[in-house]
Design an enzyme around this catalytic site. Sequence first.
Site, short mmCIF file in Angstrom:
data_model
loop_
_atom_site.label_atom_id
_atom_site.label_comp_id
_atom_site.label_asym_id
_atom_site.label_seq_id
_atom_site.Cartn_x
_atom_site.Cartn_y
_atom_site.Cartn_z
N CYS A 1 0.84 -1.21 0.00
CA CYS A 1 0.00 0.00 0.00
C CYS A 1 0.88 1.26 0.00
O CYS A 1 1.85 1.35 0.74
CB CYS A 1 -0.91 -0.01 1.23
SG CYS A 1 -2.04 1.39 1.27
N CYS B 1 0.40 4.96 6.85
CA CYS B 1 -0.22 4.75 8.17
C CYS B 1 0.81 4.05 9.08
O CYS B 1 1.23 2.92 8.79
CB CYS B 1 -1.48 3.90 8.03
SG CYS B 1 -2.57 4.50 6.72
N CYS C 1 0.63 0.24 10.30
CA CYS C 1 0.10 -0.82 9.43
C CYS C 1 1.17 -1.73 8.82
O CYS C 1 2.18 -1.27 8.29
CB CYS C 1 -0.72 -0.17 8.32
SG CYS C 1 -1.58 -1.41 7.31
N CYS D 1 -16.35 -9.51 5.63
CA CYS D 1 -15.72 -8.22 5.39
C CYS D 1 -14.46 -8.42 4.55
O CYS D 1 -13.58 -9.20 4.94
CB CYS D 1 -15.31 -7.56 6.69
SG CYS D 1 -16.65 -7.46 7.88
N CYS E 1 -19.34 -6.37 3.72
CA CYS E 1 -18.64 -5.14 4.10
C CYS E 1 -17.35 -5.13 3.31
O CYS E 1 -16.73 -6.19 3.13
CB CYS E 1 -18.34 -5.16 5.59
SG CYS E 1 -17.43 -3.71 6.16
N CYS F 1 -19.29 1.79 8.61
CA CYS F 1 -18.54 1.14 9.67
C CYS F 1 -17.30 2.00 9.89
O CYS F 1 -16.46 2.10 8.99
CB CYS F 1 -18.15 -0.28 9.23
SG CYS F 1 -17.01 -1.10 10.37
N ARG G 1 -17.77 -2.91 17.89
CA ARG G 1 -17.04 -4.16 17.64
C ARG G 1 -15.66 -4.17 18.29
O ARG G 1 -14.87 -3.25 18.11
CB ARG G 1 -16.87 -4.38 16.13
CG ARG G 1 -16.10 -5.67 15.80
CD ARG G 1 -16.08 -6.00 14.32
NE ARG G 1 -17.41 -5.95 13.80
CZ ARG G 1 -17.84 -5.05 12.91
NH1 ARG G 1 -17.02 -4.16 12.42
NH2 ARG G 1 -19.09 -5.06 12.51
#
Length: 337
Positions: free
Chosen positions: A68, A72, A75, A112, A143, A203, A276
Amino acid sequence: MRAGRRSDGLPVRQAGAPRTDWTEAQAREIHDLPFPELLHRAQSVHRLHFDPAVVETATLLSIKTGGCPEDCGYCSQSARYETGVKAGKLMEVESVLAEARRAKAGGATRFCMGAAWRSPKDRDLDAVCAMIEGVKSLGMETCVTLGMLTPSQAGRLAAAGLDYYNHNIDTSRAFYPEIITTRTLDDRLETLANVRAGGIKVCCGGIVGMGETTGDRVSMLVTLATLERHPESVPLNMWNEIAGTPVAKKARAAEPIAFVRLVALARILMPASVVRLSAGRHAMSDELQALCFLAGANSIFTGDVLLTTGNPGRDKDADLLGRLGLRAASPAMSPSP
Ligand code: SAM
Ligand code: DTB
Ligand code: SF4
């Protein structure tokens, strides 16, 4: 007041929409209440909207892992850090559906699918839409989390029948630039608005334990609780240490009671949302998870892995839920739009 509850775990709606005008001072006051008072309030609110003995179960699949371009700082999938995660291509639709069937057989009601993208390319969406249609046809809720979306991309996902889009704000506005510099919190909010406008349920949550202050944590929840409409689903991730990431060099995981306080605050500020317990459960004791359920958490990810990291397996979760007398929800536990 204790409204009549339904045996299938469906929420019992109170008249009127939940408040969206919370201030940080009000939220902090609730957060800092003596623990028994905080939990009592969270439990009272929980019972107005949900059966407290019902827990939603969702299963995650990384449909496109690693590589990616975003930075972040927590991550494993950012191409900028040496985390040992190998970048892969988008999975084939059939392989995704095989995993969805396994998740369904394991009892999950929602599937998801996550992709390590800054934003999807329009041609990637053809395959993702086919995945959504296939998973829906199994009778599961869908999701996806694919990064930033344009309004027309949100429209395509909605047309494929997508139920939820996951897009976290991750932390407070003030702390955000310490963790991510390749996009802003406002970029995230723009995608959330596009998702809403497309008619998809939201979400959205964040991570606790990346070195942020208590004020940052409260502020993150207030950002969510003051959106025009609360996210239907609020994932709270306990920061999961990933060697090689910048956050791992400086953060320390959240102290457990502080995490429970945040779960309770999320429940009180967003009473009709599903809260969650997301990343980090494999490092939580049974007792900590039990406290989180008492504080109003009512959803978990099930299965051995999240996206790239571990999760307690289904047997372990079934054993814990059994000892707590909790049961898995039937589909469609969260409020419809
Ligand atoms: N690329 C998409 C995005 O950023 O929205 C989707 C995938 S991303 C991995 C989904 C969420 O997982 C992040 O927003 C973050 O909240 C959570 N997450 C990722 N790594 C984590 C970690 N090490 N600990 C806790 N939560 C994490
Ligand atoms: C969310 O808030 N947590 C999930 C889901 N949304 C996509 C992801 C957790 C990822 C944990 C780190 C990993 O497994 O790579
Ligand atoms: Fe990419 Fe999402 Fe990981 Fe950020 S959190 S690096 S956008 S996969």
